[in-house]
Scaffold this active site. Structure first.
Site, PDB file in Angstrom:
ATOM      1  N   HIS A 163       0.835  -1.210   0.000  1.00 58.89           N
ATOM      2  CA  HIS A 163       0.000   0.000   0.000  1.00 58.89           C
ATOM      3  C   HIS A 163       0.864   1.253   0.000  1.00 58.89           C
ATOM      4  O   HIS A 163       2.053   1.214   0.332  1.00 58.89           O
ATOM      5  CB  HIS A 163      -0.967   0.011   1.190  1.00 58.89           C
ATOM      6  CG  HIS A 163      -0.319   0.169   2.534  1.00 58.89           C
ATOM      7  ND1 HIS A 163       0.022   1.387   3.063  1.00 58.89           N
ATOM      8  CD2 HIS A 163       0.028  -0.754   3.468  1.00 58.89           C
ATOM      9  CE1 HIS A 163       0.560   1.209   4.263  1.00 58.89           C
ATOM     10  NE2 HIS A 163       0.581  -0.076   4.534  1.00 58.89           N
ATOM     11  N   CYS A 180       3.669  -4.433   6.544  1.00 57.48           N
ATOM     12  CA  CYS A 180       3.227  -4.247   5.160  1.00 57.48           C
ATOM     13  C   CYS A 180       4.394  -3.867   4.253  1.00 57.48           C
ATOM     14  O   CYS A 180       5.476  -3.526   4.715  1.00 57.48           O
ATOM     15  CB  CYS A 180       2.157  -3.157   5.088  1.00 57.48           C
ATOM     16  SG  CYS A 180       0.551  -3.680   5.749  1.00 57.48           S
TER      17      CYS A 180
END
Length: 206
Positions: A163, A180
């Protein structure tokens, strides 16, 4: 300094090796096989033992031949250079993510369509390695655990996703994610988000 180390001294080492054309990418601060190969090359040219690790003699010789790296040399804004793709990335539609070069390559049937810089989790919240697939996507998402925005999220392993990160865009490699794969180029990721489909393969490797 040796393989597996990750700190600011490694970043300085890489920047100094880059001044002498032994290290051909932006410093990452991580000592992997690419850095070891660069160190071995430097050692060989100087008649030092080719260990691929940095001892006192190697460091002093390097200091004597280079200048103190500038802030821009330590953390340039240029895009990181891609590694040779992992063999598992060579077929189909794949997000091929390298921890060593800190890059994401979007590949289709062995061809790189686009690439971008990424950063990963810290030692306490590491990004998992292996073969995964995109389970679901969300153009606008906020982490339910950390309450931080995760635009253009493509989830591949539980709560771990590729992301956009405003923090990565602002601070670069001074920070880390909670596991992430952060991207700092919003425009590139937006284009990628539109191309990636649920079910596409994700490979995270060193």
């Amino acid at each position: 300094m040796k393989d597996g180390d990750e700190n600011e001294q490694v970043r300085e080492l890489q920047a100094r090796l880059r001044q002498l054309d032994y290290f051909d990418r932006a410093p990452t601060g991580f000592y992997g096989s690419i850095t070891a190969k660069a160190v071995s090359g430097f050692q060989k040219k100087r008649g030092l033992p080719e260990t691929g690790s940095v001892d006192g003699a190697t460091w002093q010789r390097l200091l004597g031949m280079t200048k103190k790296p500038t802030a821009d040399e330590l953390k340039p804004s240029t895009t990181n250079k891609l590694d040779t793709p992992d063999a598992r990335c060579m077929t189909g539609r794949v997000l091929c993510i390298s921890k060593e070069s800190r890059t994401l390559a979007w590949m289709i049937d062995g061809r790189v369509v686009s690439s971008m810089d990424v950063r990963f989790g810290s030692e306490n919240t590491p990004t998992r390695e292996g073969i995964f697939s995109v389970g679901w996507k969300a153009k606008e998402w906020t982490s339910t655990i950390y309450h931080t925005p995760m635009p253009y999220a493509m989830f591949f392993s539980g709560g771990q996703a590729v992301h956009y990160s405003a923090d990565f865009a602002a601070r670069g490699y001074n920070g880390a994610s909670h596991g992430c794969v952060n991207v700092r180029d919003r425009a590139k990721l937006s284009a990628l988000f539109d191309q990636v489909k649920v079910g596409d393969k994700v490979v995270v490797h060193w």
